[in-house]
Design a protein around this motif. Structure first.
Motif, PDB file in Angstrom:
ATOM      1  N   PHE A 116       0.858  -1.336  -0.085  1.00  0.00           N
ATOM      2  CA  PHE A 116       0.164   0.187   0.175  1.00  0.00           C
ATOM      3  C   PHE A 116       0.876   1.293  -0.085  1.00  0.00           C
ATOM      4  O   PHE A 116       0.345   2.283  -0.511  1.00  0.00           O
ATOM      5  CB  PHE A 116      -0.928   0.262   1.200  1.00  0.00           C
ATOM      6  N   LEU A 117       2.034   1.055   0.353  1.00  0.00           N
ATOM      7  CA  LEU A 117       3.052   2.292   0.543  1.00  0.00           C
ATOM      8  C   LEU A 117       3.283   2.565  -0.966  1.00  0.00           C
ATOM      9  O   LEU A 117       3.494   3.651  -1.389  1.00  0.00           O
ATOM     10  CB  LEU A 117       4.206   2.189   1.229  1.00  0.00           C
ATOM     11  N   LEU A 118       3.651   1.486  -1.559  1.00  0.00           N
ATOM     12  CA  LEU A 118       4.057   1.768  -3.136  1.00  0.00           C
ATOM     13  C   LEU A 118       3.069   2.268  -4.041  1.00  0.00           C
ATOM     14  O   LEU A 118       2.809   3.051  -4.755  1.00  0.00           O
ATOM     15  CB  LEU A 118       4.398   0.237  -3.634  1.00  0.00           C
ATOM     16  N   LEU A 119       1.751   1.562  -3.710  1.00  0.00           N
ATOM     17  CA  LEU A 119       0.440   2.078  -4.394  1.00  0.00           C
ATOM     18  C   LEU A 119       0.210   3.406  -3.910  1.00  0.00           C
ATOM     19  O   LEU A 119      -0.166   4.210  -5.073  1.00  0.00           O
ATOM     20  CB  LEU A 119      -0.880   1.446  -3.981  1.00  0.00           C
ATOM     21  N   TYR A 120       0.400   3.916  -2.857  1.00  0.00           N
ATOM     22  CA  TYR A 120      -0.001   5.244  -2.759  1.00  0.00           C
ATOM     23  C   TYR A 120       0.992   6.327  -3.101  1.00  0.00           C
ATOM     24  O   TYR A 120       0.623   7.467  -3.765  1.00  0.00           O
ATOM     25  CB  TYR A 120       0.185   5.508  -1.019  1.00  0.00           C
ATOM     26  N   LEU A 121       2.430   5.905  -3.227  1.00  0.00           N
ATOM     27  CA  LEU A 121       3.438   6.870  -3.756  1.00  0.00           C
ATOM     28  C   LEU A 121       3.087   6.797  -5.431  1.00  0.00           C
ATOM     29  O   LEU A 121       3.319   7.811  -5.908  1.00  0.00           O
ATOM     30  CB  LEU A 121       4.835   6.251  -3.575  1.00  0.00           C
ATOM     31  N   ALA A 122       2.663   5.881  -5.919  1.00  0.00           N
ATOM     32  CA  ALA A 122       2.232   5.670  -7.476  1.00  0.00           C
ATOM     33  C   ALA A 122       0.991   6.630  -7.659  1.00  0.00           C
ATOM     34  O   ALA A 122       1.014   7.226  -8.735  1.00  0.00           O
ATOM     35  CB  ALA A 122       2.169   4.444  -7.854  1.00  0.00           C
ATOM     36  N   THR A 123       0.168   6.614  -6.639  1.00  0.00           N
ATOM     37  CA  THR A 123      -0.938   7.474  -6.960  1.00  0.00           C
ATOM     38  C   THR A 123      -0.627   9.074  -6.790  1.00  0.00           C
ATOM     39  O   THR A 123      -1.104   9.741  -7.568  1.00  0.00           O
ATOM     40  CB  THR A 123      -1.894   7.087  -5.767  1.00  0.00           C
ATOM     41  N   LEU A 124       0.102   9.449  -5.816  1.00  0.00           N
ATOM     42  CA  LEU A 124       0.584  10.772  -5.743  1.00  0.00           C
ATOM     43  C   LEU A 124       1.250  11.113  -7.017  1.00  0.00           C
ATOM     44  O   LEU A 124       1.075  12.128  -7.569  1.00  0.00           O
ATOM     45  CB  LEU A 124       1.435  10.945  -4.524  1.00  0.00           C
ATOM     46  N   MET A 125       2.422  10.264  -7.350  1.00  0.00           N
ATOM     47  CA  MET A 125       3.110  10.768  -8.423  1.00  0.00           C
ATOM     48  C   MET A 125       2.567  10.872  -9.716  1.00  0.00           C
ATOM     49  O   MET A 125       2.534  11.604 -10.431  1.00  0.00           O
ATOM     50  CB  MET A 125       4.443   9.718  -8.582  1.00  0.00           C
ATOM     51  N   GLY A 126       1.763   9.919  -9.893  1.00  0.00           N
ATOM     52  CA  GLY A 126       0.802   9.725 -11.417  1.00  0.00           C
ATOM     53  C   GLY A 126      -0.161  10.850 -11.459  1.00  0.00           C
ATOM     54  O   GLY A 126      -0.131  11.663 -12.493  1.00  0.00           O
ATOM     55  N   ASN A 127      -0.929  11.289 -10.317  1.00  0.00           N
ATOM     56  CA  ASN A 127      -1.655  12.483 -10.410  1.00  0.00           C
ATOM     57  C   ASN A 127      -0.918  13.861 -10.243  1.00  0.00           C
ATOM     58  O   ASN A 127      -1.522  14.756 -11.008  1.00  0.00           O
ATOM     59  CB  ASN A 127      -2.792  12.511  -9.181  1.00  0.00           C
ATOM     60  N   PHE A 128       0.001  13.710  -9.410  1.00  0.00           N
ATOM     61  CA  PHE A 128       0.934  14.956  -9.505  1.00  0.00           C
ATOM     62  C   PHE A 128       1.463  15.376 -10.952  1.00  0.00           C
ATOM     63  O   PHE A 128       1.494  16.658 -11.402  1.00  0.00           O
ATOM     64  CB  PHE A 128       2.135  14.947  -8.580  1.00  0.00           C
ATOM     65  N   ILE A 129       1.821  14.365 -11.589  1.00  0.00           N
ATOM     66  CA  ILE A 129       2.334  14.524 -13.178  1.00  0.00           C
ATOM     67  C   ILE A 129       1.358  15.014 -13.940  1.00  0.00           C
ATOM     68  O   ILE A 129       1.780  15.964 -14.740  1.00  0.00           O
ATOM     69  CB  ILE A 129       2.953  13.126 -13.572  1.00  0.00           C
ATOM     70  N   ILE A 130       0.154  14.657 -13.748  1.00  0.00           N
ATOM     71  CA  ILE A 130      -1.032  15.078 -14.666  1.00  0.00           C
ATOM     72  C   ILE A 130      -1.323  16.406 -14.319  1.00  0.00           C
ATOM     73  O   ILE A 130      -1.545  17.170 -15.321  1.00  0.00           O
ATOM     74  CB  ILE A 130      -2.195  13.941 -14.245  1.00  0.00           C
ATOM     75  N   ILE A 131      -1.417  16.731 -13.169  1.00  0.00           N
ATOM     76  CA  ILE A 131      -1.701  18.325 -12.679  1.00  0.00           C
ATOM     77  C   ILE A 131      -0.497  19.139 -13.250  1.00  0.00           C
ATOM     78  O   ILE A 131      -0.957  19.924 -13.973  1.00  0.00           O
ATOM     79  CB  ILE A 131      -2.107  18.335 -11.112  1.00  0.00           C
ATOM     80  N   LEU A 132       0.686  18.928 -12.893  1.00  0.00           N
ATOM     81  CA  LEU A 132       1.838  19.794 -13.283  1.00  0.00           C
ATOM     82  C   LEU A 132       1.930  19.672 -15.033  1.00  0.00           C
ATOM     83  O   LEU A 132       2.247  20.895 -15.409  1.00  0.00           O
ATOM     84  CB  LEU A 132       3.069  18.742 -12.782  1.00  0.00           C
ATOM     85  N   THR A 133       1.703  18.554 -15.535  1.00  0.00           N
ATOM     86  CA  THR A 133       1.605  18.699 -17.083  1.00  0.00           C
ATOM     87  C   THR A 133       0.515  19.724 -17.572  1.00  0.00           C
ATOM     88  O   THR A 133       0.715  20.465 -18.538  1.00  0.00           O
ATOM     89  CB  THR A 133       1.502  17.368 -17.615  1.00  0.00           C
TER      90      THR A 133
END
Length: 310
Positions: free
Chosen positions: A29-46
């Motif tokens: 769940f730590l890996l899933l959470y980090l992937a969630t934050l990173m994926g959505n942050f990249i979308i928002i930033l882009t």
């Protein structure tokens, strides 16, 4: 009836009481959470750093969808991660109500944004000549505001009823989060009417919204017949991503809340799916076949390199 609640905290049983399984839960769940934050942050930033995307209503809504996904996951996943390391996973009464409010606030807001994204695709495909005049910046801003307000009132109504219930007996929740039906099960009073309220406020709204979304996409698919093959492929690519997200989000929601107020052993699995997995998958679903977003990402990540070379 006066609220006589003697419970100051709840014990969350989580996903397992086996130490070895809990360690796996922590890592996974730590890996899933980090992937969630990173994926959505990249979308928002882009999107926010690419004017051509930010000016498009579809990507404007997508940036808020990613924000809600990141927040939705942050309400649930960190508590699961921390709880997997605790011998006794507890949450205060106030913390439980806060988690309940936040989860339904962001979940409700996301549901409304998904509906507006379908409306945007309907106008773009079925009324292309009027698209620019209808889906203007002011309307998009208003619709996002409606999502915030709608999510707030959706969540507030439920929490106001739950917080007044008397909790005077057992305080063990066989779940990894504070949710409506497990809490109703612990209340020291008849909660039949409140169960019907949950079905109306959550289940019925999910069901009606999902039905309207399916109808709207039926109309969209029918309208695609008048377009050429290239235009149909582009429209289907965009709509296909959204339909996938809609189905993955709404079906578990309907299953969870549009049924009689009772708890089942597989409720945990269903909630893991739409509170933890879906927020992680959404960025990948929307970018996997979307050339515009992928090209914008490449340009964004190359920009610092180009600046450094100069």
């Amino acid at each position: 009836m006066e609220n006589q609640s003697y419970v100051t905290e709840f014990i969350l049983l989580g996903l397992s009481q086996t130490p070895a399984v809990e360690k796996i839960v922590f890592v996974l769940f730590l890996l899933l959470y980090l992937a969630t934050l990173m994926g959505n942050f990249i979308i928002i930033l882009t999107i926010t750093n690419t004017p051509s995307l930010l000016s498009s209503p579809m990507y404007f809504f997508l940036s808020f969808l990613s924000f809600f996904d990141a927040c939705f996951s942050s309400v649930v996943t960190p508590k699961v991660i921390v709880g997997s390391l605790s011998l006794k996973n507890t949450i205060s009464f106030e913390g439980c109500m806060t988690q309940l409010f936040a989860a339904h606030f962001f979940g409700g807001s996301e549901m409304i944004v998904l509906t507006f994204m379908a409306f945007d695709r309907y106008i773009a495909i079925c009324k292309p000549l009027h698209y620019v005049s209808i889906m203007n910046k002011n309307l998009c801003t208003i619709l996002v505001g409606v999502a915030w307000v709608g999510g707030f009132f959706h969540s507030l109504i439920q929490v106001l009823f739950i917080v007044q219930l008397p909790f005077c007996g057992p305080n063990v929740i066989d779940h990894f989060i504070c949710d409506l039906y497990p809490l109703l099960k612990l209340a020291c009073t008849d909660t039949h009417n409140l169960g019907l309220m949950v079905i109306t406020n959550s289940g019925l709204i999910c069901t009606i919204s999902f039905f309207l979304l399916l109808v709207s996409y039926g109309v969209i698919l029918h309208s695609l017949k008048k377009y050429n093959a290239q235009a149909r492929h582009k429209a289907l690519s965009t709509c296909g991503s959204h339909i996938t997200v809609v189905v993955l989000f709404f079906v578990p929601c309907i299953f969870e809340y549009a049924r009689p107020p009772s708890t089942f052993s597989f409720d945990k699995t269903v909630e893991i799916f739409y509170t933890i997995l879906i927020p992680m998958l959404n960025p990948f679903i929307y970018t996997f076949r979307n050339k515009e977003v992928k090209n914008a990402m490449r340009k964004l990540w190359r920009r610092p390199v180009i600046s450094t070379v100069k």
